[in-house]
Scaffold this active site. Structure first.
Site, PDB file in Angstrom:
ATOM      1  N   SER A 164       0.832  -1.200   0.000  1.00 29.48           N
ATOM      2  CA  SER A 164       0.000   0.000   0.000  1.00 29.48           C
ATOM      3  C   SER A 164       0.867   1.251   0.000  1.00 29.48           C
ATOM      4  CB  SER A 164      -0.956  -0.056   1.197  1.00 29.48           C
ATOM      5  OG  SER A 164      -1.938   0.942   1.115  1.00 29.48           O
ATOM      6  N   ASP A 258      -9.875  -3.519  -5.134  1.00 28.53           N
ATOM      7  CA  ASP A 258      -9.009  -2.510  -4.517  1.00 28.53           C
ATOM      8  C   ASP A 258      -8.945  -1.314  -5.449  1.00 28.53           C
ATOM      9  OD1 ASP A 258      -7.116  -1.075  -3.102  1.00 28.53           O
ATOM     10  OD2 ASP A 258      -5.434  -2.352  -3.695  1.00 28.53           O
ATOM     11  N   HIS A 288      -8.214  -4.770  -0.465  1.00 28.51           N
ATOM     12  CA  HIS A 288      -7.009  -4.097  -0.004  1.00 28.51           C
ATOM     13  C   HIS A 288      -6.611  -4.638   1.377  1.00 28.51           C
ATOM     14  CE1 HIS A 288      -4.148  -0.768  -0.290  1.00 28.51           C
ATOM     15  NE2 HIS A 288      -4.273  -0.662   1.019  1.00 28.51           N
TER      16      HIS A 288
END
Length: 317
Positions: A164, A258, A288
């Site tokens: 991320s 995501d 995610h």
């Protein structure tokens, strides 16, 4: 395919918790402490127990301060034989996250990939905005290279990765290392990466993709991290860098549900056009952050095994 059914109870709990989250009027430190308690609980509950490794905490001097890093060393078949080294950067929207939140993941990767993993606790936004976290990660990489012998690392076999926002910082650090002539990297692993901070990719704006991480979440994270007029800088948005040649081989893992999915896909395509070997894998049904949920998802275990296999191939072990 739909979101993996095993994730339904977790997603329901997250949805319920959102209703009780403090808004931006609450001081950052207070909000961070509250969210970290939830992240602590999640880290303990969603992943299989880590394998045995040797952990050691270290201090790295950076411009204007000191950051912590933690090394994870697996048992060695040949004591004294140096292992490859992998620098790992945790996610958390640039303003959340600690070493503990990726402790299990890093220990598991160290054993599976046969490397020393060094996890970086960069300074957090908004107290430390762009580009400070990028420079922290580069300083950690340089520290690993400079202390390879002490860490039991082969300095010719270094890689970097993260998830991320951590993948954003890892990609930016790889660019910075290329631009500064080192340390040399043999690979980069970018998991659910945020690579276009202008939020210009189609999936960021697709309502159906906002599971666990929504567009509003991302916008709020970016407001903490980076001024709008800086978001096209290549170290903020690696996808927007003019030149990507000369970067290490990349494995880019994305999740079907995501909003950052297209960031990873587009970066892989651009790397390939620049002559960089890049593999993009989109995991069906994943959301995610589900890559760490090895206690819940067989596919998460496969995800992490693929990361380890990719690194072993680049390390030539």
């Amino acid at each position: 395919m739909p979101v993996l059914p095993e994730l339904a109870p977790l997603l329901a709990r997250v949805k319920a918790a959102r209703a009780h989250m403090p808004d931006a009027s609450v001081p950052v430190a207070e909000r961070r402490a509250l969210i970290h308690r939830g992240m602590d609980q999640r880290a303990r509950s969603v992943a299989l127990p880590p394998p045995p490794v040797t952990r050691a905490d270290h201090q790295v001097e950076v411009e204007g301060g000191v950051i912590a890093v933690r090394s994870y060393t697996p048992e060695r078949e040949s004591p004294g034989q140096p292992l490859p080294g992998h620098v790992y950067v945790h996610g958390g929207g640039w303003w959340l996250g600690t070493l503990d939140h990726r402790d299990t993941l890093c220990a598991t990767l160290a054993v599976a990939a046969g490397c020393v993993v060094v996890s970086v606790e960069h300074r957090l936004a908004p107290e430390h905005r762009f580009p400070i976290p990028v420079h922290d990660c580069y300083a950690a990489l340089a520290w690993v290279a400079g202390n390879a012998g002490t860490l039991g690392i082969d300095g010719t076999r270094l890689s970097i990765g993260g998830d991320s926002s951590g993948a954003n910082l890892a990609a930016a650090t790889a660019l910075l290392a290329r631009d500064r002539g080192g340390p040399s990297l043999v690979a980069q692993v970018l998991e659910m990466p945020a690579l276009d901070l202008t939020m210009g990719q189609p999936s960021v704006n697709g309502a159906e993709d906002g599971v666990l991480l929504t567009r509003d979440d991302l916008a709020a994270d970016l407001a903490q991290y980076c001024d709008e007029d800086e978001r096209t800088h290549p170290y903020a948005s690696p996808l927007l860098a003019q030149e990507l040649a000369g970067l290490p081989d990349a494995l880019i893992m994305t999740a079907e549900f995501d909003i950052l999915r297209d960031d990873g896909t587009a970066y892989g395509e651009r790397l390939g056009r620049a002559g960089v070997q890049a593999e993009v894998v989109c995991w069906d049904g994943h959301v995610h952050g589900s890559h760490e949920m090895t206690a819940m998802l067989e596919s998460a275990r496969h995800w992490q095994a693929q990361v380890a296999d990719f690194l072993r191939e680049r390390y030539k072990v």
